[in-house]
Scaffold this motif. Structure first.
Motif, PDB file in Angstrom:
ATOM      1  N   ALA A  31       0.855  -0.918   0.091  1.00 56.24           N
ATOM      2  CA  ALA A  31       0.000   0.076  -0.008  1.00 56.24           C
ATOM      3  C   ALA A  31       0.950   1.252   0.043  1.00 56.24           C
ATOM      4  CB  ALA A  31      -0.946   0.117   1.350  1.00 56.24           C
ATOM      5  N   GLN A  32       0.375   2.215  -0.627  1.00 57.93           N
ATOM      6  CA  GLN A  32       1.042   3.401  -0.660  1.00 57.93           C
ATOM      7  C   GLN A  32       0.502   4.406   0.342  1.00 57.93           C
ATOM      8  OE1 GLN A  32      -0.071   3.830  -4.957  1.00 57.93           O
ATOM      9  NE2 GLN A  32      -0.686   5.804  -4.336  1.00 57.93           N
ATOM     10  N   SER A  33       1.460   5.351   0.756  1.00 55.68           N
ATOM     11  CA  SER A  33       0.905   6.601   1.681  1.00 55.68           C
ATOM     12  C   SER A  33       2.174   7.073   2.058  1.00 55.68           C
ATOM     13  CB  SER A  33       0.199   5.758   2.870  1.00 55.68           C
ATOM     14  OG  SER A  33       1.225   5.161   3.898  1.00 55.68           O
ATOM     15  N   VAL A  34       1.675   8.524   2.204  1.00 53.44           N
ATOM     16  CA  VAL A  34       2.618   9.556   2.754  1.00 53.44           C
ATOM     17  C   VAL A  34       2.230  10.033   3.993  1.00 53.44           C
ATOM     18  CG1 VAL A  34       3.878   9.901   0.410  1.00 53.44           C
ATOM     19  CG2 VAL A  34       1.806  11.134   1.358  1.00 53.44           C
ATOM     20  N   ALA A  35       3.248  10.377   4.797  1.00 54.14           N
ATOM     21  CA  ALA A  35       2.683  11.366   6.247  1.00 54.14           C
ATOM     22  C   ALA A  35       3.329  12.455   6.357  1.00 54.14           C
ATOM     23  CB  ALA A  35       3.197  10.346   7.305  1.00 54.14           C
ATOM     24  N   GLN A  36       2.537  13.502   6.743  1.00 59.44           N
ATOM     25  CA  GLN A  36       3.372  14.814   6.916  1.00 59.44           C
ATOM     26  C   GLN A  36       3.159  14.983   8.616  1.00 59.44           C
ATOM     27  OE1 GLN A  36       1.575  16.632   3.142  1.00 59.44           O
ATOM     28  NE2 GLN A  36       3.098  17.871   4.084  1.00 59.44           N
ATOM     29  N   PRO A  37       4.084  14.994   9.325  1.00 64.28           N
ATOM     30  CA  PRO A  37       3.887  14.886  10.800  1.00 64.28           C
ATOM     31  C   PRO A  37       3.592  16.237  11.389  1.00 64.28           C
ATOM     32  CG  PRO A  37       6.210  14.702  10.267  1.00 64.28           C
ATOM     33  CD  PRO A  37       5.612  14.622   8.812  1.00 64.28           C
ATOM     34  N   GLU A  38       4.086  17.378  10.714  1.00 63.79           N
ATOM     35  CA  GLU A  38       3.650  18.620  10.960  1.00 63.79           C
ATOM     36  C   GLU A  38       2.413  19.422  10.519  1.00 63.79           C
ATOM     37  OE1 GLU A  38       8.630  19.669  11.766  1.00 63.79           O
ATOM     38  OE2 GLU A  38       7.517  19.530   9.857  1.00 63.79           O
ATOM     39  N   ASP A  39       1.511  19.967  11.276  1.00 60.47           N
ATOM     40  CA  ASP A  39       0.467  20.595  10.715  1.00 60.47           C
ATOM     41  C   ASP A  39       0.939  21.947  10.178  1.00 60.47           C
ATOM     42  OD1 ASP A  39      -1.826  19.481  13.132  1.00 60.47           O
ATOM     43  OD2 ASP A  39      -1.345  18.567  11.275  1.00 60.47           O
ATOM     44  N   GLN A  40       1.814  22.604  11.164  1.00 61.31           N
ATOM     45  CA  GLN A  40       2.564  23.964  10.990  1.00 61.31           C
ATOM     46  C   GLN A  40       3.843  24.028  10.990  1.00 61.31           C
ATOM     47  OE1 GLN A  40       0.049  27.201  11.320  1.00 61.31           O
ATOM     48  NE2 GLN A  40       1.445  28.587  11.914  1.00 61.31           N
ATOM     49  N   TYR A  69       1.588  22.888   1.920  1.00 59.05           N
ATOM     50  CA  TYR A  69       2.531  22.168   1.305  1.00 59.05           C
ATOM     51  C   TYR A  69       1.970  20.814   1.436  1.00 59.05           C
ATOM     52  CZ  TYR A  69       5.713  26.015   0.365  1.00 59.05           C
ATOM     53  OH  TYR A  69       6.150  27.355   0.016  1.00 59.05           O
ATOM     54  N   PHE A  70       2.085  20.034   0.201  1.00 55.90           N
ATOM     55  CA  PHE A  70       1.603  18.552   0.145  1.00 55.90           C
ATOM     56  C   PHE A  70       2.768  17.688  -0.275  1.00 55.90           C
ATOM     57  CE2 PHE A  70      -2.795  18.802   1.581  1.00 55.90           C
ATOM     58  CZ  PHE A  70      -3.227  20.232   1.136  1.00 55.90           C
ATOM     59  N   CYS A  71       2.972  16.771   0.220  1.00 54.00           N
ATOM     60  CA  CYS A  71       3.640  15.828  -0.300  1.00 54.00           C
ATOM     61  C   CYS A  71       2.891  14.687  -0.610  1.00 54.00           C
ATOM     62  CB  CYS A  71       4.563  14.892   0.902  1.00 54.00           C
ATOM     63  SG  CYS A  71       5.635  13.693   0.593  1.00 54.00           S
ATOM     64  N   ALA A  72       3.150  13.917  -1.701  1.00 53.26           N
ATOM     65  CA  ALA A  72       2.271  13.087  -2.493  1.00 53.26           C
ATOM     66  C   ALA A  72       3.242  11.745  -3.003  1.00 53.26           C
ATOM     67  CB  ALA A  72       1.112  13.736  -3.428  1.00 53.26           C
ATOM     68  N   ASP A  73       2.409  10.852  -3.254  1.00 57.44           N
ATOM     69  CA  ASP A  73       3.038   9.557  -3.997  1.00 57.44           C
ATOM     70  C   ASP A  73       2.209   8.968  -4.961  1.00 57.44           C
ATOM     71  OD1 ASP A  73       3.244   6.709  -1.708  1.00 57.44           O
ATOM     72  OD2 ASP A  73       1.618   8.066  -2.472  1.00 57.44           O
ATOM     73  N   THR A  74       2.673   8.276  -5.880  1.00 55.64           N
ATOM     74  CA  THR A  74       2.073   7.215  -6.711  1.00 55.64           C
ATOM     75  C   THR A  74       2.568   6.108  -6.543  1.00 55.64           C
ATOM     76  OG1 THR A  74       3.187   7.686  -8.730  1.00 55.64           O
ATOM     77  CG2 THR A  74       1.466   9.392  -8.401  1.00 55.64           C
ATOM     78  N   GLY A  75       1.835   4.951  -6.862  1.00 54.12           N
ATOM     79  CA  GLY A  75       2.302   3.619  -6.896  1.00 54.12           C
ATOM     80  C   GLY A  75       2.248   3.022  -8.040  1.00 54.12           C
ATOM     81  N   THR A  76       1.786   1.963  -8.322  1.00 55.26           N
ATOM     82  CA  THR A  76       1.338   1.316  -9.383  1.00 55.26           C
ATOM     83  C   THR A  76       0.380   2.033 -10.530  1.00 55.26           C
ATOM     84  OG1 THR A  76      -0.226  -0.238  -8.465  1.00 55.26           O
ATOM     85  CG2 THR A  76       2.368  -1.140  -8.539  1.00 55.26           C
ATOM     86  N   ALA A  77      -0.321   2.749  -9.686  1.00 57.63           N
ATOM     87  CA  ALA A  77      -1.238   3.421 -10.509  1.00 57.63           C
ATOM     88  C   ALA A  77      -0.893   4.969 -10.559  1.00 57.63           C
ATOM     89  CB  ALA A  77      -2.610   3.531  -9.640  1.00 57.63           C
ATOM     90  N   SER A  78      -1.191   5.736 -11.325  1.00 59.41           N
ATOM     91  CA  SER A  78      -0.871   7.129 -11.559  1.00 59.41           C
ATOM     92  C   SER A  78      -1.651   8.191 -10.705  1.00 59.41           C
ATOM     93  CB  SER A  78      -0.883   7.650 -12.940  1.00 59.41           C
ATOM     94  OG  SER A  78      -2.248   7.226 -13.646  1.00 59.41           O
ATOM     95  N   LYS A  79      -2.517   7.491  -9.852  1.00 62.73           N
ATOM     96  CA  LYS A  79      -3.324   8.651  -9.170  1.00 62.73           C
ATOM     97  C   LYS A  79      -2.394   9.017  -7.913  1.00 62.73           C
ATOM     98  CE  LYS A  79      -5.031   5.452  -5.539  1.00 62.73           C
ATOM     99  NZ  LYS A  79      -6.231   4.794  -4.802  1.00 62.73           N
ATOM    100  N   VAL A 128       5.654   2.741   1.199  1.00 60.17           N
ATOM    101  CA  VAL A 128       5.407   2.210  -0.078  1.00 60.17           C
ATOM    102  C   VAL A 128       6.129   1.011  -0.641  1.00 60.17           C
ATOM    103  CG1 VAL A 128       6.728   3.791  -1.458  1.00 60.17           C
ATOM    104  CG2 VAL A 128       4.720   2.811  -2.682  1.00 60.17           C
ATOM    105  N   SER A 129       5.362  -0.054  -1.169  1.00 60.90           N
ATOM    106  CA  SER A 129       6.168  -1.262  -1.616  1.00 60.90           C
ATOM    107  C   SER A 129       6.561  -0.831  -2.784  1.00 60.90           C
ATOM    108  CB  SER A 129       4.951  -2.384  -1.664  1.00 60.90           C
ATOM    109  OG  SER A 129       3.824  -2.037  -2.220  1.00 60.90           O
ATOM    110  N   GLY A 130       7.753  -1.412  -3.194  1.00 64.19           N
ATOM    111  CA  GLY A 130       8.204  -1.270  -4.729  1.00 64.19           C
ATOM    112  C   GLY A 130       8.938   0.068  -4.712  1.00 64.19           C
ATOM    113  N   ASN A 131       9.031   0.684  -5.951  1.00 65.09           N
ATOM    114  CA  ASN A 131       9.722   1.984  -5.987  1.00 65.09           C
ATOM    115  C   ASN A 131       8.970   3.180  -5.664  1.00 65.09           C
ATOM    116  OD1 ASN A 131      12.362   0.804  -6.812  1.00 65.09           O
ATOM    117  ND2 ASN A 131      11.373   0.749  -8.965  1.00 65.09           N
TER     118      ASN A 131
END
Lengths: 114, 112
Positions: B1-10, B89-99, B27-30
Protein backbone atom coordinates in the motif's frame (compact mmCIF):
# COMPACT_ATOMS: atom_id res chain seq x y z
CA UNK A 1 0.54 28.39 -23.28
CA UNK A 2 -2.58 28.24 -21.18
CA UNK A 3 -2.55 26.02 -18.15
CA UNK A 4 -5.35 23.78 -17.01
CA UNK A 5 -8.64 25.65 -17.05
CA UNK A 6 -11.77 24.83 -15.11
CA UNK A 7 -15.29 26.20 -15.15
CA UNK A 8 -17.19 27.46 -13.37
CA UNK A 9 -15.03 29.01 -10.66
CA UNK A 10 -17.73 28.87 -8.03
CA UNK A 11 -21.23 27.52 -7.84
CA UNK A 12 -23.90 26.98 -5.27
CA UNK A 13 -26.37 24.10 -5.47
CA UNK A 14 -29.03 22.69 -3.19
CA UNK A 15 -29.24 19.16 -1.92
CA UNK A 16 -30.55 16.68 -4.45
CA UNK A 17 -29.52 18.72 -7.48
CA UNK A 18 -27.03 17.69 -10.13
CA UNK A 19 -23.87 19.51 -11.16
CA UNK A 20 -21.45 19.38 -14.08
CA UNK A 21 -17.90 20.65 -13.80
CA UNK A 22 -15.66 21.21 -16.79
CA UNK A 23 -11.94 20.99 -17.39
CA UNK A 24 -9.62 21.70 -20.29
CA UNK A 25 -6.14 20.20 -20.03
CA UNK A 26 -2.85 21.72 -21.05
CA UNK A 27 -2.40 21.53 -24.80
CA UNK A 28 -0.82 18.20 -25.71
CA UNK A 29 -1.79 16.49 -22.48
CA UNK A 30 -3.95 13.43 -22.97
CA UNK A 31 -4.69 12.46 -19.38
CA UNK A 32 -7.10 14.21 -17.05
CA UNK A 33 -7.66 13.41 -13.40
CA UNK A 34 -10.24 14.73 -10.94
CA UNK A 35 -9.70 15.29 -7.23
CA UNK A 36 -11.94 16.44 -4.39
CA UNK A 37 -10.44 18.64 -1.69
CA UNK A 38 -12.56 19.13 1.39
CA UNK A 39 -11.61 22.13 3.50
CA UNK A 40 -8.61 21.37 5.70
CA UNK A 41 -7.70 18.13 3.95
CA UNK A 42 -5.51 16.96 1.13
CA UNK A 43 -7.04 16.24 -2.27
CA UNK A 44 -8.67 12.84 -2.76
CA UNK A 45 -8.52 11.07 -6.11
CA UNK A 46 -11.85 10.61 -7.91
CA UNK A 47 -11.13 9.62 -11.52
CA UNK A 48 -8.45 9.44 -14.16
CA UNK A 49 -9.12 9.40 -17.89
CA UNK A 50 -6.67 8.77 -20.67
CA UNK A 51 -7.55 8.76 -24.34
CA UNK A 52 -11.23 8.91 -23.42
CA UNK A 53 -11.08 5.78 -21.31
CA UNK A 54 -11.37 5.55 -17.55
CA UNK A 55 -8.02 4.46 -16.15
CA UNK A 56 -8.71 4.73 -12.46
CA UNK A 57 -11.46 5.41 -9.97
CA UNK A 58 -11.21 6.41 -6.34
CA UNK A 59 -13.46 5.46 -3.45
CA UNK A 60 -16.45 7.60 -4.42
CA UNK A 61 -20.09 6.58 -4.85
CA UNK A 62 -21.74 6.01 -8.21
CA UNK A 63 -23.28 9.48 -7.96
CA UNK A 64 -19.93 10.65 -9.30
CA UNK A 65 -19.26 10.11 -12.99
CA UNK A 66 -16.98 11.60 -15.58
CA UNK A 67 -16.08 11.47 -19.22
CA UNK A 68 -13.38 12.69 -21.55
CA UNK A 69 -13.99 14.11 -24.98
CA UNK A 70 -12.00 13.68 -28.22
CA UNK A 71 -10.28 17.03 -27.59
CA UNK A 72 -9.20 15.64 -24.17
CA UNK A 73 -11.37 18.01 -22.18
CA UNK A 74 -13.37 16.42 -19.42
CA UNK A 75 -16.55 16.76 -17.41
CA UNK A 76 -17.25 15.62 -13.88
CA UNK A 77 -20.91 15.01 -12.98
CA UNK A 78 -22.27 14.65 -9.50
CA UNK A 79 -25.90 13.60 -9.03
CA UNK A 80 -28.15 13.82 -5.97
CA UNK A 81 -25.88 16.29 -4.24
CA UNK A 82 -25.28 15.97 -0.52
CA UNK A 83 -24.02 18.60 1.89
CA UNK A 84 -20.81 16.59 2.19
CA UNK A 85 -20.09 17.11 -1.50
CA UNK A 86 -19.19 20.73 -0.72
CA UNK A 87 -15.52 20.98 -1.65
CA UNK A 88 -12.95 22.31 -4.06
CA UNK A 89 -12.90 20.11 -7.15
CA UNK A 90 -9.54 20.04 -8.84
CA UNK A 91 -8.75 18.91 -12.33
CA UNK A 92 -5.22 17.88 -13.25
CA UNK A 93 -3.69 17.05 -16.58
CA UNK A 94 -0.59 15.11 -17.44
CA UNK A 95 1.20 14.22 -20.63
CA UNK A 96 0.20 10.60 -20.35
CA UNK A 97 -1.17 8.19 -17.80
CA UNK A 98 1.67 6.85 -15.70
CA UNK A 99 2.96 7.03 -12.19
CA UNK A 100 6.14 8.88 -13.17
CA UNK A 101 4.48 11.86 -14.74
CA UNK A 102 3.77 15.04 -12.85
CA UNK A 103 0.23 16.33 -12.92
CA UNK A 104 -0.60 20.00 -13.40
CA UNK A 105 -3.61 21.31 -11.59
CA UNK A 106 -6.22 23.86 -12.51
CA UNK A 107 -7.49 26.51 -10.10
CA UNK A 108 -10.44 24.38 -9.10
CA UNK A 109 -14.19 24.77 -8.88
CA UNK A 110 -15.56 25.65 -5.46
CA UNK A 111 -18.86 23.79 -4.99
CA UNK A 112 -21.13 24.73 -2.12
CA UNK A 113 -24.16 22.54 -1.42
CA UNK A 114 -26.84 24.07 0.78
CA UNK B 1 0.00 0.00 0.00
CA UNK B 2 1.16 3.49 -0.69
CA UNK B 3 0.94 6.40 1.68
CA UNK B 4 2.76 9.49 2.78
CA UNK B 5 2.73 11.20 6.14
CA UNK B 6 3.37 14.80 7.02
CA UNK B 7 3.95 14.88 10.76
CA UNK B 8 3.73 18.66 11.18
CA UNK B 9 0.51 20.60 10.73
CA UNK B 10 2.41 23.89 10.70
CA UNK B 11 6.01 25.04 10.38
CA UNK B 12 7.07 28.54 11.38
CA UNK B 13 10.32 30.07 10.17
CA UNK B 14 11.79 33.55 9.97
CA UNK B 15 12.54 35.03 6.57
CA UNK B 16 16.10 34.30 5.53
CA UNK B 17 16.36 31.15 7.62
CA UNK B 18 16.45 27.67 6.10
CA UNK B 19 13.19 25.75 6.06
CA UNK B 20 12.34 22.07 6.13
CA UNK B 21 8.92 20.52 5.60
CA UNK B 22 8.89 16.86 6.52
CA UNK B 23 7.42 13.91 4.65
CA UNK B 24 7.80 10.20 5.21
CA UNK B 25 6.58 7.51 2.89
CA UNK B 26 5.43 3.94 3.16
CA UNK B 27 5.22 2.24 -0.16
CA UNK B 28 5.99 -1.14 -1.56
CA UNK B 29 8.24 -1.21 -4.58
CA UNK B 30 9.81 1.93 -6.00
CA UNK B 31 8.39 5.16 -4.59
CA UNK B 32 7.47 8.00 -6.90
CA UNK B 33 7.28 11.10 -4.71
CA UNK B 34 6.08 14.62 -5.38
CA UNK B 35 5.80 17.96 -3.64
CA UNK B 36 3.04 20.43 -4.43
CA UNK B 37 2.27 23.87 -3.00
CA UNK B 38 -1.15 25.47 -2.65
CA UNK B 39 -1.64 29.19 -2.24
CA UNK B 40 -4.95 30.52 -0.86
CA UNK B 41 -7.91 30.09 -3.22
CA UNK B 42 -5.73 28.49 -5.85
CA UNK B 43 -5.04 25.03 -7.14
CA UNK B 44 -1.92 23.04 -6.50
CA UNK B 45 1.39 23.89 -8.15
CA UNK B 46 3.97 21.23 -8.91
CA UNK B 47 7.33 21.83 -7.19
CA UNK B 48 9.42 18.72 -7.79
CA UNK B 49 9.44 14.97 -8.04
CA UNK B 50 11.65 12.01 -7.27
CA UNK B 51 11.53 9.07 -9.64
CA UNK B 52 15.00 7.54 -9.68
CA UNK B 53 18.54 8.82 -9.73
CA UNK B 54 20.08 11.49 -7.53
CA UNK B 55 18.73 11.61 -4.03
CA UNK B 56 18.78 15.42 -4.05
CA UNK B 57 16.08 16.78 -6.33
CA UNK B 58 15.95 20.43 -7.31
CA UNK B 59 12.65 22.06 -8.12
CA UNK B 60 10.87 25.33 -8.69
CA UNK B 61 11.30 28.55 -6.70
CA UNK B 62 14.57 27.42 -5.09
CA UNK B 63 13.08 24.39 -3.38
CA UNK B 64 14.80 21.04 -3.20
CA UNK B 65 14.04 17.71 -1.58
CA UNK B 66 16.22 14.91 -0.34
CA UNK B 67 15.16 11.31 -0.83
CA UNK B 68 16.42 9.11 2.00
CA UNK B 69 15.68 5.46 1.52
CA UNK B 70 16.97 4.29 4.90
CA UNK B 71 14.74 6.78 6.72
CA UNK B 72 11.92 6.52 4.16
CA UNK B 73 11.78 10.29 4.02
CA UNK B 74 11.44 12.94 1.35
CA UNK B 75 11.80 16.26 3.15
CA UNK B 76 11.33 19.56 1.32
CA UNK B 77 13.99 22.18 1.93
CA UNK B 78 14.95 25.70 0.99
CA UNK B 79 18.16 27.43 2.08
CA UNK B 80 16.58 30.84 2.67
CA UNK B 81 12.85 31.27 3.25
CA UNK B 82 10.80 34.14 1.84
CA UNK B 83 7.56 35.57 3.21
CA UNK B 84 6.03 34.71 -0.17
CA UNK B 85 6.76 31.01 0.49
CA UNK B 86 3.96 31.02 3.08
CA UNK B 87 1.45 28.47 1.79
CA UNK B 88 0.14 24.93 2.22
CA UNK B 89 2.56 22.21 1.16
CA UNK B 90 1.56 18.70 0.18
CA UNK B 91 3.71 15.65 -0.21
CA UNK B 92 2.26 12.98 -2.48
CA UNK B 93 3.14 9.66 -4.00
CA UNK B 94 1.97 7.39 -6.74
CA UNK B 95 2.36 3.66 -6.76
CA UNK B 96 1.52 1.24 -9.47
CA UNK B 97 -1.34 3.52 -10.40
CA UNK B 98 -0.85 7.07 -11.54
CA UNK B 99 -3.24 8.57 -9.03
CA UNK B 100 -1.65 10.91 -6.51
CA UNK B 101 -2.12 10.08 -2.85
CA UNK B 102 -1.59 13.21 -0.80
CA UNK B 103 -0.46 13.75 2.74
CA UNK B 104 -2.51 15.89 5.09
CA UNK B 105 -0.54 19.02 4.27
CA UNK B 106 1.77 21.30 6.21
CA UNK B 107 1.13 25.00 6.54
CA UNK B 108 4.33 27.00 6.22
CA UNK B 109 4.34 30.42 7.83
CA UNK B 110 7.33 32.65 7.08
CA UNK B 111 7.56 35.82 9.15
CA UNK B 112 9.71 38.92 8.89
Amino acid sequence: DAGVTQSPTHLIKTRGQQVTLRCSPISGHKSVSWYQQVLGQGPQFIFQYYEKEERGRGNFPDRFSARQFPNYSSELNVNALLLGDSALYLCASSLTAGERFEQYFGPGTRLTVT
Amino acid sequence: AQSVAQPEDQVNVAEGNPLTVKCTYSVSGNPYLFWYVQYPNRGLQFLLKYITGDNLVKGSYGFEAEFNKSQTSFHLKKPSALVSDSALYFCADTGTASKLTFGTGTRLQVTL
